[in-house]
Scaffold this active site. Sequence first.
Site, PDB file in Angstrom:
ATOM      1  N   GLY A  45     -59.137 -15.051 -15.440  1.00 15.12           N
ATOM      2  CA  GLY A  45     -58.821 -14.171 -16.549  1.00 15.12           C
ATOM      3  C   GLY A  45     -59.581 -12.871 -16.396  1.00 15.12           C
ATOM      4  O   GLY A  45     -60.631 -12.825 -15.745  1.00 15.12           O
ATOM      5  N   GLN A  50     -63.342  -5.111 -19.287  1.00 14.89           N
ATOM      6  CA  GLN A  50     -64.072  -5.404 -18.050  1.00 14.89           C
ATOM      7  C   GLN A  50     -63.741  -4.421 -16.937  1.00 14.89           C
ATOM      8  O   GLN A  50     -64.458  -4.363 -15.943  1.00 14.89           O
ATOM      9  CB  GLN A  50     -63.772  -6.823 -17.576  1.00 14.89           C
ATOM     10  CG  GLN A  50     -64.341  -7.893 -18.476  1.00 14.89           C
ATOM     11  CD  GLN A  50     -64.030  -9.258 -17.932  1.00 14.89           C
ATOM     12  OE1 GLN A  50     -62.961  -9.807 -18.195  1.00 14.89           O
ATOM     13  NE2 GLN A  50     -64.956  -9.799 -17.155  1.00 14.89           N
ATOM     14  N   CYS A  98     -68.597 -15.417 -15.990  1.00 17.06           N
ATOM     15  CA  CYS A  98     -67.894 -14.174 -16.285  1.00 17.06           C
ATOM     16  C   CYS A  98     -68.050 -13.217 -15.112  1.00 17.06           C
ATOM     17  O   CYS A  98     -69.152 -13.067 -14.573  1.00 17.06           O
ATOM     18  CB  CYS A  98     -68.471 -13.561 -17.550  1.00 17.06           C
ATOM     19  SG  CYS A  98     -67.672 -12.045 -18.075  1.00 17.06           S
ATOM     20  N   LEU A  99     -66.959 -12.555 -14.739  1.00 15.03           N
ATOM     21  CA  LEU A  99     -67.019 -11.600 -13.637  1.00 15.03           C
ATOM     22  C   LEU A  99     -67.938 -10.420 -13.949  1.00 15.03           C
ATOM     23  O   LEU A  99     -68.497  -9.819 -13.037  1.00 15.03           O
ATOM     24  CB  LEU A  99     -65.608 -11.094 -13.303  1.00 15.03           C
ATOM     25  CG  LEU A  99     -64.626 -12.157 -12.827  1.00 15.03           C
ATOM     26  CD1 LEU A  99     -63.227 -11.560 -12.656  1.00 15.03           C
ATOM     27  CD2 LEU A  99     -65.094 -12.800 -11.532  1.00 15.03           C
ATOM     28  N   HIS A 140     -62.304 -17.030 -24.175  1.00 16.71           N
ATOM     29  CA  HIS A 140     -63.284 -16.223 -23.436  1.00 16.71           C
ATOM     30  C   HIS A 140     -62.791 -14.777 -23.308  1.00 16.71           C
ATOM     31  O   HIS A 140     -63.532 -13.830 -23.590  1.00 16.71           O
ATOM     32  CB  HIS A 140     -63.522 -16.852 -22.053  1.00 16.71           C
ATOM     33  CG  HIS A 140     -64.488 -16.098 -21.217  1.00 16.71           C
ATOM     34  ND1 HIS A 140     -65.773 -16.538 -21.008  1.00 16.71           N
ATOM     35  CD2 HIS A 140     -64.372 -14.934 -20.518  1.00 16.71           C
ATOM     36  CE1 HIS A 140     -66.402 -15.674 -20.217  1.00 16.71           C
ATOM     37  NE2 HIS A 140     -65.565 -14.695 -19.908  1.00 16.71           N
ATOM     38  N   GLU A 141     -61.526 -14.607 -22.885  1.00 15.91           N
ATOM     39  CA  GLU A 141     -60.993 -13.251 -22.710  1.00 15.91           C
ATOM     40  C   GLU A 141     -60.787 -12.559 -24.054  1.00 15.91           C
ATOM     41  O   GLU A 141     -61.018 -11.358 -24.180  1.00 15.91           O
ATOM     42  CB  GLU A 141     -59.695 -13.281 -21.898  1.00 15.91           C
ATOM     43  CG  GLU A 141     -59.841 -13.839 -20.491  1.00 15.91           C
ATOM     44  CD  GLU A 141     -60.939 -13.187 -19.661  1.00 15.91           C
ATOM     45  OE1 GLU A 141     -61.203 -11.970 -19.826  1.00 15.91           O
ATOM     46  OE2 GLU A 141     -61.538 -13.893 -18.833  1.00 15.91           O
ATOM     47  N   HIS A 144     -63.791 -10.878 -25.170  1.00  8.94           N
ATOM     48  CA  HIS A 144     -64.012  -9.573 -24.530  1.00  8.94           C
ATOM     49  C   HIS A 144     -63.382  -8.435 -25.335  1.00  8.94           C
ATOM     50  O   HIS A 144     -63.983  -7.366 -25.465  1.00  8.94           O
ATOM     51  CB  HIS A 144     -63.457  -9.544 -23.105  1.00  8.94           C
ATOM     52  CG  HIS A 144     -64.388 -10.079 -22.073  1.00  8.94           C
ATOM     53  ND1 HIS A 144     -65.609  -9.514 -21.790  1.00  8.94           N
ATOM     54  CD2 HIS A 144     -64.270 -11.145 -21.239  1.00  8.94           C
ATOM     55  CE1 HIS A 144     -66.206 -10.194 -20.830  1.00  8.94           C
ATOM     56  NE2 HIS A 144     -65.421 -11.194 -20.485  1.00  8.94           N
TER      57      HIS A 144
END
Length: 183
Positions: A45, A50, A98-99, A140-141, A144
């Site tokens: 995702g 991000q 997380c990226l 999670h996304e 963000h």
Amino acid sequence: MLLPIYAYGHPVLRKKAEEITPDYPELEKLIADMWETMYHAEGVGLAAPQVGRPIRLFVIDTIQLEEKGKDVKGFKTVFINAEKIEEKGKIWAYEEGCLSIPDIRGDVDRLDTLTLRYLDHNFEEHTRTFDGINARVIQHEYDHIEGVLFIEYLKPVKKAMIRGRLENIRKGKVKVDYKMRFA
């Protein structure tokens, strides 16, 4: 085109994202670039904040998890202007990463069922209920686009243990196989 992923410490990650309309500049290109960036970074995702865009857009592909033998019926979707309708079910802990916060993982408690209203890439509206891993990735996304990072859900002891590593990420002292942008 591969986009840089904004690292922990960048203000865009803490900002509540704005809704968009179909005339958002170069939206199709942005979505294509987000898919390419997510796959290159080996994510499932990726949210627009991000990649430095404070807009209510994220992409999910959990088919990859299904292909790796995980117990999930995967799907691939673009979520625009998502709105959480309801979370319910059992609370379950699952290790998240997380990226934007590389090399840090931790158990996060979330409810296992999520109902979401969103627009797809054609700006068609959907209201759909997700569960299990699919709900988790979406939650999670979704966080963000609300300016929330998974580390906020970690237990106090874990937060204390990662404080130094978070500071290193903020300063750009981290090695990853994808482009990053630091504050």
